[in-house]
Design an enzyme around this catalytic site. Sequence first.
Site, PDB file in Angstrom:
ATOM      1  N   SER A  84       0.818  -1.214   0.000  1.00  0.00           N
ATOM      2  CA  SER A  84       0.000   0.000   0.000  1.00  0.00           C
ATOM      3  C   SER A  84       0.855   1.268   0.000  1.00  0.00           C
ATOM      4  CB  SER A  84      -0.927   0.017   1.217  1.00  0.00           C
ATOM      5  OG  SER A  84      -1.710  -1.148   1.245  1.00  0.00           O
TER       6      SER A  84
HETATM    7  N1  SAM Z   1      -0.219  -5.076   4.170  1.00  0.00           N
HETATM    8  C1  SAM Z   1       0.481  -5.394   2.957  1.00  0.00           C
HETATM    9  C2  SAM Z   1       1.867  -4.786   2.934  1.00  0.00           C
HETATM   10  O1  SAM Z   1       2.237  -4.078   3.880  1.00  0.00           O
HETATM   11  O2  SAM Z   1       2.587  -5.060   1.961  1.00  0.00           O
HETATM   12  C3  SAM Z   1      -0.277  -5.044   1.712  1.00  0.00           C
HETATM   13  C4  SAM Z   1      -1.489  -5.873   1.555  1.00  0.00           C
HETATM   14  S1  SAM Z   1      -2.126  -6.005  -0.076  1.00  0.00           S
HETATM   15  C5  SAM Z   1      -2.810  -4.428  -0.344  1.00  0.00           C
HETATM   16  C6  SAM Z   1      -3.539  -7.051   0.312  1.00  0.00           C
HETATM   17  C7  SAM Z   1      -3.161  -8.464   0.652  1.00  0.00           C
HETATM   18  O3  SAM Z   1      -4.308  -9.141   1.141  1.00  0.00           O
HETATM   19  C8  SAM Z   1      -2.666  -9.273  -0.538  1.00  0.00           C
HETATM   20  O4  SAM Z   1      -1.386  -9.772  -0.294  1.00  0.00           O
HETATM   21  C9  SAM Z   1      -3.688 -10.396  -0.659  1.00  0.00           C
HETATM   22  O5  SAM Z   1      -3.159 -11.613  -1.113  1.00  0.00           O
HETATM   23  C10 SAM Z   1      -4.191 -10.495   0.768  1.00  0.00           C
HETATM   24  N2  SAM Z   1      -5.490 -11.144   0.945  1.00  0.00           N
HETATM   25  C11 SAM Z   1      -6.616 -11.030   0.198  1.00  0.00           C
HETATM   26  N3  SAM Z   1      -7.591 -11.803   0.711  1.00  0.00           N
HETATM   27  C12 SAM Z   1      -7.081 -12.399   1.818  1.00  0.00           C
HETATM   28  C13 SAM Z   1      -7.604 -13.306   2.782  1.00  0.00           C
HETATM   29  N4  SAM Z   1      -8.859 -13.752   2.738  1.00  0.00           N
HETATM   30  N5  SAM Z   1      -6.793 -13.712   3.784  1.00  0.00           N
HETATM   31  C14 SAM Z   1      -5.505 -13.269   3.865  1.00  0.00           C
HETATM   32  N6  SAM Z   1      -4.952 -12.424   2.971  1.00  0.00           N
HETATM   33  C15 SAM Z   1      -5.733 -11.987   1.964  1.00  0.00           C
END
Ligand code: SAM
Length: 238
Positions: A84
């Site tokens: 993000s």
């Molecule tokens: N917090 C992260 C960082 O600091 O790099 C960025 C997160 S990214 C915007 C969103 C993440 O949520 C992705 O890696 C995606 O694979 C994960 N995601 C989506 N659905 C999910 C779920 N049900 N459980 C766990 N992770 C999930």
Amino acid sequence: MLGPRLRAILGRMTGSSGRFWAERSAADERDRMVERQLRHRGIVDERVLAAMLVVPREAFVDPAQRALAYADEALPIPSGQTISQPYIVARMTELLGVGPRDRVLEIGTGSGYQAAILAEMGCRVTTIERHAELADGARARLAELGYSDRIEVRVGDGSVGDPGGAPWRGILVAAAAPSIPDALREQLDPAGGRLVLPVGPRDHQDLIVVTRNGNDWLERNDGPVAFVPLVGEGGFPG
Ligand code: SAM
């Protein structure tokens, strides 16, 4: 600020390694990021600003994106996901309102950057990622940076939270949910626990803050955001 030529000359004179100057330059970039992108836009929590000032964001981005590590934007990471934008990381952390020794659940580990910011603030973090490739990369990176004692990285569907670890003082969801998952509300600490998450359709959402007091859940909208989808039982279908 020293120019690259002066740095090279000084480096030769003092025998300092290129690594010293690379770290120095990243520290300068972090300074600018904190002042221009965060403080200037209204982030006021000094603990959040202090954490963003020390966590090396360049360690969480693809080496090919190194030059953009402190840019005012989200960046691509493997598995088609994103790290993000710095402002969004800071704003969500500020809204979560957690502090030293608080237990926090993050959903959507991605690169591990958000988890590192929370750990730097003294929180104990459990972070869940659905892509094993991302969880493995984040775990290794966080260990190398010395955060392993404060962060546990798991693979799984975080949209149902982690009932075994509840109650949570804070739950931060870094992916967009179609609505607020009931499981996450229920896992909040009844004495003021907070949930911060983007809610809305796949292409645009609002950042929602839920605060639990006993069996009351107060909701407020912090404004529009755009996130990748939360995929799973409490999110969008895969
Ligand atoms: N917090 C992260 C960082 O600091 O790099 C960025 C997160 S990214 C915007 C969103 C993440 O949520 C992705 O890696 C995606 O694979 C994960 N995601 C989506 N659905 C999910 C779920 N049900 N459980 C766990 N992770 C999930």
